[in-house]
Design a protein around this motif. Structure first.
Motif, PDB file in Angstrom:
ATOM      1  N   TYR A  42      -6.685   1.952   2.916  1.00 23.19           N
ATOM      2  CA  TYR A  42      -6.762   0.685   3.640  1.00 23.19           C
ATOM      3  C   TYR A  42      -5.938  -0.381   2.926  1.00 23.19           C
ATOM      4  O   TYR A  42      -5.160  -1.100   3.546  1.00 23.19           O
ATOM      5  CB  TYR A  42      -8.224   0.248   3.755  1.00 23.19           C
ATOM      6  CG  TYR A  42      -8.405  -1.089   4.406  1.00 23.19           C
ATOM      7  CD1 TYR A  42      -8.291  -1.239   5.776  1.00 23.19           C
ATOM      8  CD2 TYR A  42      -8.686  -2.217   3.635  1.00 23.19           C
ATOM      9  CE1 TYR A  42      -8.453  -2.472   6.371  1.00 23.19           C
ATOM     10  CE2 TYR A  42      -8.842  -3.444   4.227  1.00 23.19           C
ATOM     11  CZ  TYR A  42      -8.738  -3.572   5.590  1.00 23.19           C
ATOM     12  OH  TYR A  42      -8.893  -4.793   6.162  1.00 23.19           O
ATOM     13  N   VAL A  43      -6.094  -0.486   1.624  1.00 26.35           N
ATOM     14  CA  VAL A  43      -5.346  -1.478   0.853  1.00 26.35           C
ATOM     15  C   VAL A  43      -3.855  -1.194   0.944  1.00 26.35           C
ATOM     16  O   VAL A  43      -3.045  -2.106   1.117  1.00 26.35           O
ATOM     17  CB  VAL A  43      -5.827  -1.491  -0.613  1.00 26.35           C
ATOM     18  CG1 VAL A  43      -4.942  -2.354  -1.482  1.00 26.35           C
ATOM     19  CG2 VAL A  43      -7.269  -1.964  -0.686  1.00 26.35           C
ATOM     20  N   PHE A  44      -3.482   0.062   0.837  1.00 28.98           N
ATOM     21  CA  PHE A  44      -2.073   0.436   0.932  1.00 28.98           C
ATOM     22  C   PHE A  44      -1.513   0.087   2.310  1.00 28.98           C
ATOM     23  O   PHE A  44      -0.403  -0.449   2.414  1.00 28.98           O
ATOM     24  CB  PHE A  44      -1.917   1.937   0.656  1.00 28.98           C
ATOM     25  CG  PHE A  44      -0.497   2.410   0.700  1.00 28.98           C
ATOM     26  CD1 PHE A  44       0.389   2.080  -0.301  1.00 28.98           C
ATOM     27  CD2 PHE A  44      -0.044   3.180   1.757  1.00 28.98           C
ATOM     28  CE1 PHE A  44       1.700   2.510  -0.261  1.00 28.98           C
ATOM     29  CE2 PHE A  44       1.257   3.614   1.812  1.00 28.98           C
ATOM     30  CZ  PHE A  44       2.143   3.282   0.793  1.00 28.98           C
ATOM     31  N   ASN A  45      -2.260   0.364   3.372  1.00 27.86           N
ATOM     32  CA  ASN A  45      -1.794   0.054   4.721  1.00 27.86           C
ATOM     33  C   ASN A  45      -1.652  -1.446   4.937  1.00 27.86           C
ATOM     34  O   ASN A  45      -0.701  -1.894   5.575  1.00 27.86           O
ATOM     35  CB  ASN A  45      -2.735   0.649   5.759  1.00 27.86           C
ATOM     36  CG  ASN A  45      -2.633   2.154   5.835  1.00 27.86           C
ATOM     37  OD1 ASN A  45      -1.633   2.740   5.436  1.00 27.86           O
ATOM     38  ND2 ASN A  45      -3.670   2.793   6.323  1.00 27.86           N
ATOM     39  N   VAL A  46      -2.585  -2.234   4.414  1.00 19.93           N
ATOM     40  CA  VAL A  46      -2.470  -3.693   4.529  1.00 19.93           C
ATOM     41  C   VAL A  46      -1.247  -4.178   3.761  1.00 19.93           C
ATOM     42  O   VAL A  46      -0.489  -5.031   4.241  1.00 19.93           O
ATOM     43  CB  VAL A  46      -3.756  -4.375   4.022  1.00 19.93           C
ATOM     44  CG1 VAL A  46      -3.567  -5.869   3.872  1.00 19.93           C
ATOM     45  CG2 VAL A  46      -4.907  -4.085   4.973  1.00 19.93           C
ATOM     46  N   PHE A  47      -1.017  -3.634   2.581  1.00 18.57           N
ATOM     47  CA  PHE A  47       0.136  -4.017   1.775  1.00 18.57           C
ATOM     48  C   PHE A  47       1.448  -3.691   2.497  1.00 18.57           C
ATOM     49  O   PHE A  47       2.354  -4.522   2.556  1.00 18.57           O
ATOM     50  CB  PHE A  47       0.077  -3.297   0.423  1.00 18.57           C
ATOM     51  CG  PHE A  47       1.211  -3.619  -0.497  1.00 18.57           C
ATOM     52  CD1 PHE A  47       1.321  -4.864  -1.084  1.00 18.57           C
ATOM     53  CD2 PHE A  47       2.173  -2.668  -0.778  1.00 18.57           C
ATOM     54  CE1 PHE A  47       2.363  -5.163  -1.938  1.00 18.57           C
ATOM     55  CE2 PHE A  47       3.224  -2.952  -1.616  1.00 18.57           C
ATOM     56  CZ  PHE A  47       3.330  -4.200  -2.207  1.00 18.57           C
ATOM     57  N   THR A  77     -10.784   3.330   0.931  1.00 16.26           N
ATOM     58  CA  THR A  77     -10.405   2.001   0.476  1.00 16.26           C
ATOM     59  C   THR A  77      -8.976   1.950  -0.046  1.00 16.26           C
ATOM     60  O   THR A  77      -8.232   1.042   0.320  1.00 16.26           O
ATOM     61  CB  THR A  77     -11.397   1.492  -0.589  1.00 16.26           C
ATOM     62  OG1 THR A  77     -12.698   1.535  -0.025  1.00 16.26           O
ATOM     63  CG2 THR A  77     -11.072   0.098  -1.024  1.00 16.26           C
ATOM     64  N   PRO A  78      -8.528   2.886  -0.883  1.00 15.17           N
ATOM     65  CA  PRO A  78      -7.128   2.835  -1.326  1.00 15.17           C
ATOM     66  C   PRO A  78      -6.146   2.942  -0.164  1.00 15.17           C
ATOM     67  O   PRO A  78      -5.114   2.263  -0.164  1.00 15.17           O
ATOM     68  CB  PRO A  78      -7.001   4.033  -2.262  1.00 15.17           C
ATOM     69  CG  PRO A  78      -8.382   4.284  -2.736  1.00 15.17           C
ATOM     70  CD  PRO A  78      -9.276   3.920  -1.595  1.00 15.17           C
TER      71      PRO A  78
END
Length: 78
Positions: A40-45, A37-38
């Motif tokens: 994924y969030v970092f990649n989206v950001f 999850t971290p």
């Protein structure tokens, strides 16, 4: 002709069996769990930051392209 094997629930072709096995392996894979999850969030950001950067660099060209192609064609429809 597809090869067919017989199981207790009926006949399944080999392609379907292989896809079933791959699906089970994918679901059992630990990399798809909550630990990513971290990342994924970092990649989206990072993706959003890159999209904003590209938009800011080419703002005038993008606005001109959209205005000429989309709205220009809509004006000629009437």
């Amino acid at each position: 002709m597809k090869k067919v094997i017989t199981l207790s629930k009926g006949k399944i072709n080999l392609f379907g069996l292989k896809m079933y096995q791959k699906g089970r392996a994918f679901l059992a894979d630990r990399r798809g769990g909550a630990g990513d999850t971290p990342n994924y969030v970092f990649n989206v950001f990072i993706g959003l930051l890159l999209a904003i950067a590209v938009y800011l660099l080419f703002k005038e060209q993008i606005n001109t392209f959209i205005t000429n192609t989309i709205f220009g064609k809509m004006n000629t429809l009437s």
